[in-house]
Design a protein around this motif. Structure first.
Motif, PDB file in Angstrom:
ATOM      1  N   LYS A  24       0.911  -1.141  -0.057  1.00  0.00           N
ATOM      2  CA  LYS A  24       0.069  -0.275   0.161  1.00  0.00           C
ATOM      3  C   LYS A  24       1.176   1.344   0.040  1.00  0.00           C
ATOM      4  O   LYS A  24       0.927   2.531  -0.838  1.00  0.00           O
ATOM      5  CB  LYS A  24      -0.993   0.058   1.069  1.00  0.00           C
ATOM      6  N   ALA A  25       2.069   0.671   0.465  1.00  0.00           N
ATOM      7  CA  ALA A  25       2.662   2.172   0.308  1.00  0.00           C
ATOM      8  C   ALA A  25       3.520   2.678  -0.619  1.00  0.00           C
ATOM      9  O   ALA A  25       3.866   4.136  -1.324  1.00  0.00           O
ATOM     10  CB  ALA A  25       3.411   2.166   2.015  1.00  0.00           C
ATOM     11  N   PHE A  26       3.645   1.202  -0.878  1.00  0.00           N
ATOM     12  CA  PHE A  26       4.422   1.628  -2.154  1.00  0.00           C
ATOM     13  C   PHE A  26       3.784   2.423  -3.344  1.00  0.00           C
ATOM     14  O   PHE A  26       4.451   3.206  -4.202  1.00  0.00           O
ATOM     15  CB  PHE A  26       4.969   0.496  -2.484  1.00  0.00           C
ATOM     16  N   SER A  27       3.160   1.635  -3.622  1.00  0.00           N
ATOM     17  CA  SER A  27       1.507   2.136  -4.400  1.00  0.00           C
ATOM     18  C   SER A  27       1.209   3.450  -4.313  1.00  0.00           C
ATOM     19  O   SER A  27       1.199   4.737  -5.149  1.00  0.00           O
ATOM     20  CB  SER A  27       0.518   2.004  -4.595  1.00  0.00           C
ATOM     21  N   ALA A  28       1.335   3.966  -3.184  1.00  0.00           N
ATOM     22  CA  ALA A  28       0.062   5.696  -3.008  1.00  0.00           C
ATOM     23  C   ALA A  28       2.093   6.845  -2.919  1.00  0.00           C
ATOM     24  O   ALA A  28       1.497   7.385  -2.727  1.00  0.00           O
ATOM     25  CB  ALA A  28       0.497   5.272  -1.298  1.00  0.00           C
ATOM     26  N   LEU A  29       3.168   6.309  -2.658  1.00  0.00           N
ATOM     27  CA  LEU A  29       4.264   6.923  -3.212  1.00  0.00           C
ATOM     28  C   LEU A  29       5.164   6.477  -4.353  1.00  0.00           C
ATOM     29  O   LEU A  29       5.997   6.791  -4.925  1.00  0.00           O
ATOM     30  CB  LEU A  29       5.090   6.938  -1.636  1.00  0.00           C
ATOM     31  N   GLY A  30       3.552   6.094  -5.037  1.00  0.00           N
ATOM     32  CA  GLY A  30       4.629   6.077  -6.876  1.00  0.00           C
ATOM     33  C   GLY A  30       5.645   5.783  -7.233  1.00  0.00           C
ATOM     34  O   GLY A  30       5.818   5.014  -8.774  1.00  0.00           O
ATOM     35  N   GLY A  31       5.914   3.928  -6.794  1.00  0.00           N
ATOM     36  CA  GLY A  31       7.142   3.260  -6.877  1.00  0.00           C
ATOM     37  C   GLY A  31       5.644   1.531  -7.320  1.00  0.00           C
ATOM     38  O   GLY A  31       4.954   1.922  -7.278  1.00  0.00           O
ATOM     39  N   TYR A  32       6.497   0.845  -7.844  1.00  0.00           N
ATOM     40  CA  TYR A  32       5.906  -0.857  -8.530  1.00  0.00           C
ATOM     41  C   TYR A  32       6.509  -1.695  -7.617  1.00  0.00           C
ATOM     42  O   TYR A  32       7.459  -1.768  -7.311  1.00  0.00           O
ATOM     43  CB  TYR A  32       6.308  -0.484 -10.020  1.00  0.00           C
ATOM     44  N   TYR A 263      -3.978   7.780  -0.486  1.00  0.00           N
ATOM     45  CA  TYR A 263      -2.856   8.159  -1.573  1.00  0.00           C
ATOM     46  C   TYR A 263      -3.370   9.365  -1.771  1.00  0.00           C
ATOM     47  O   TYR A 263      -2.266  10.803  -2.652  1.00  0.00           O
ATOM     48  CB  TYR A 263      -3.641   7.518  -2.366  1.00  0.00           C
ATOM     49  N   ALA A 264      -4.476  10.144  -1.845  1.00  0.00           N
ATOM     50  CA  ALA A 264      -4.497  11.910  -2.258  1.00  0.00           C
ATOM     51  C   ALA A 264      -3.321  12.878  -1.393  1.00  0.00           C
ATOM     52  O   ALA A 264      -3.190  13.756  -2.199  1.00  0.00           O
ATOM     53  CB  ALA A 264      -6.184  12.161  -1.582  1.00  0.00           C
ATOM     54  N   TRP A 265      -2.886  12.060  -0.323  1.00  0.00           N
ATOM     55  CA  TRP A 265      -1.666  13.347   0.350  1.00  0.00           C
ATOM     56  C   TRP A 265      -0.999  13.716  -0.805  1.00  0.00           C
ATOM     57  O   TRP A 265       0.149  14.559  -1.270  1.00  0.00           O
ATOM     58  CB  TRP A 265      -1.746  12.882   1.679  1.00  0.00           C
ATOM     59  N   TRP A 266      -0.896  12.453  -1.201  1.00  0.00           N
ATOM     60  CA  TRP A 266       0.912  11.863  -1.762  1.00  0.00           C
ATOM     61  C   TRP A 266       0.253  12.943  -3.495  1.00  0.00           C
ATOM     62  O   TRP A 266       0.904  13.511  -4.313  1.00  0.00           O
ATOM     63  CB  TRP A 266       1.301  10.996  -2.654  1.00  0.00           C
ATOM     64  N   GLN A 267      -0.257  12.688  -3.727  1.00  0.00           N
ATOM     65  CA  GLN A 267      -0.872  13.094  -5.172  1.00  0.00           C
ATOM     66  C   GLN A 267      -1.285  14.691  -4.869  1.00  0.00           C
ATOM     67  O   GLN A 267      -0.831  15.592  -6.291  1.00  0.00           O
ATOM     68  CB  GLN A 267      -2.884  12.586  -5.669  1.00  0.00           C
ATOM     69  N   GLU A 268      -1.537  15.170  -3.858  1.00  0.00           N
ATOM     70  CA  GLU A 268      -1.524  16.506  -3.682  1.00  0.00           C
ATOM     71  C   GLU A 268      -0.044  17.203  -3.890  1.00  0.00           C
ATOM     72  O   GLU A 268      -0.355  18.563  -4.736  1.00  0.00           O
ATOM     73  CB  GLU A 268      -2.396  17.659  -2.697  1.00  0.00           C
ATOM     74  N   LYS A 270       2.723  16.403  -4.946  1.00  0.00           N
ATOM     75  CA  LYS A 270       3.032  15.621  -6.083  1.00  0.00           C
ATOM     76  C   LYS A 270       2.196  16.576  -7.259  1.00  0.00           C
ATOM     77  O   LYS A 270       3.017  17.922  -7.841  1.00  0.00           O
ATOM     78  CB  LYS A 270       2.382  14.723  -7.015  1.00  0.00           C
ATOM     79  N   ALA A 271       0.935  17.530  -7.346  1.00  0.00           N
ATOM     80  CA  ALA A 271       0.422  18.249  -7.844  1.00  0.00           C
ATOM     81  C   ALA A 271       0.438  19.838  -7.592  1.00  0.00           C
ATOM     82  O   ALA A 271       1.203  20.933  -8.775  1.00  0.00           O
ATOM     83  CB  ALA A 271      -1.416  18.206  -7.777  1.00  0.00           C
ATOM     84  N   SER A 272       1.117  20.322  -6.114  1.00  0.00           N
ATOM     85  CA  SER A 272       1.381  21.278  -5.669  1.00  0.00           C
ATOM     86  C   SER A 272       2.864  21.595  -5.843  1.00  0.00           C
ATOM     87  O   SER A 272       3.569  22.552  -5.556  1.00  0.00           O
ATOM     88  CB  SER A 272       1.353  21.360  -4.378  1.00  0.00           C
ATOM     89  N   GLY A 273       3.385  20.534  -6.531  1.00  0.00           N
ATOM     90  CA  GLY A 273       4.676  20.681  -6.779  1.00  0.00           C
ATOM     91  C   GLY A 273       6.321  20.554  -5.948  1.00  0.00           C
ATOM     92  O   GLY A 273       6.935  21.085  -6.146  1.00  0.00           O
ATOM     93  N   SER A 274       5.118  20.021  -4.720  1.00  0.00           N
ATOM     94  CA  SER A 274       6.100  20.572  -3.154  1.00  0.00           C
ATOM     95  C   SER A 274       6.819  18.634  -3.009  1.00  0.00           C
ATOM     96  O   SER A 274       6.389  17.735  -3.564  1.00  0.00           O
ATOM     97  CB  SER A 274       5.452  20.635  -2.307  1.00  0.00           C
TER      98      SER A 274
END
Ligand code: ADP
Ligand code: MP5
Length: 274
Positions: A24-32, A263-268, A270-274
């Motif tokens: 779950k952590a790998f996926s949430a943070l963009g890893g395979y 998941y939403a935390w990581w996506q936000e 990433k979207a904000s570029g931080s």
């Protein structure tokens, strides 16, 4: 660019710790995410009822089969159960020159059940600590590895972190979650750098099943995406704190519940570029 992250660990049918939390952590943070299973554990939020060890030979078979085909960018190692499995994992790290090895020296679950045989602690210390790029012990694990009593404050944590580095890992993240207080503070120490203190507000929740698994997996997932260990560890701790903050939104079991992989935390972020 995608990064392949491997978890070598045991299972948790309730999905809060072990391999399931790691994925779950790998996926949430963009890893395979990929897995090699070391033990099948009958457990849930209230504790462990039975452990079925995977034979070391079959751990090696899983590792060889995977690593002959797939490039691995980082590895998280969790529950290993016994000395034979520890040997199998140490051999694979050498044979395949595995990079970015994060070792969570799992010994006892939050429920108090043993996940590593007592007589295997020596093998973990001598065979895996020197092969790790980062180890992430909690306070009881640090005390077991050093053969001393548990640290009771930050000064004792700093002293133990120095002694752990001398056992051979490239760096140590000594986790202070077991101390009390308004904050939860961890110490990051490498032999050639001043110690770093990582402090987060202590979240008032009993849903702490799998916090250590989640943190070490988040670090492994982020390391290939960050310029250095320090920034990977800091972002992983932010991710875990957010997962703890949202844990009470879940309704899983009657004991120490899991954290919420948010998941939403990581996506936000990433979207904000931080
Ligand atoms: N209630 C909490 N609020 C915020 N962070 C916590 C809390 N409990 C644990 N942590 C953090 O979770 C991580 C794992 O914690 P710890 O309990 O020390 O290890 P383990 O889960 O291996 O027993 C650490 O970064 C620790 O600081
Ligand atoms: C397979 C496995 N690995 C690790 C843990 C430790 O997690 P926790 O200390 O939160 O119980 C666990 N319970 N199960």
């Amino acid at each position: 660019m995608s990064f392949n992250i491997l978890s070598i660990a045991g299972t948790d049918p309730s999905g809060g710790a072990g391999i399931q939390a790691d994925l779950k952590a790998f996926s949430a943070l963009g890893g395979y995410g990929m897995t090699v299973v070391t033990a099948l554990v009958a457990q849930t939020t209230t504790g462990v009822t039975e452990v079925h060890d995977v034979p070391a030979r079959f751990v090696t078979s899983q590792l060889d089969t995977l690593l002959r085909d797939v490039r691995v960018d980082a590895v998280k190692i969790g529950m290993l159960s016994n000395a034979e499995v520890i040997g199998a994992v140490a051999d694979a790290i050498d044979a395949y020159r595995l990079p970015n090895v994060v070792l969570d020296p799992v010994m006892v679950a939050k429920s108090g059940d043993r996940l590593l045989a007592e007589e295997a602690v020596g093998a973990l210390r001598s065979q895996l600590l020197p092969r790790a790029d980062l180890i992430t012990p909690n306070l009881p694990e640090s005390a077991d590895l050093l053969g001393c009593t548990e640290a009771v404050d930050l000064a004792e944590m700093a002293e133990q972190a120095h002694r752990l580095v001398e056992l051979g890992p490239a760096r140590v993240l000594l986790k202070g979650g077991h101390l009390r207080g308004a904050t939860s503070t961890d110490l990051l120490l490498a032999p050639d750098a001043p110690p770093e203190t990582l402090t987060a507000p202590r979240v008032d929740t009993t849903n702490t099943h799998g916090t250590g698994c989640t943190l070490s997996s988040a670090i492994a997932a982020l390391r290939p995406q960050r310029p250095d260990w320090s920034s990977a560890v800091r972002d992983a701790k932010s991710y875990l704190t957010e997962a703890l903050r949202h844990a009470d939104e879940l309704d899983v079991g009657h004991g120490k519940g899991p954290v919420h992989h948010f998941y939403a935390w990581w996506q936000e972020k990433k979207a904000s570029g931080s």
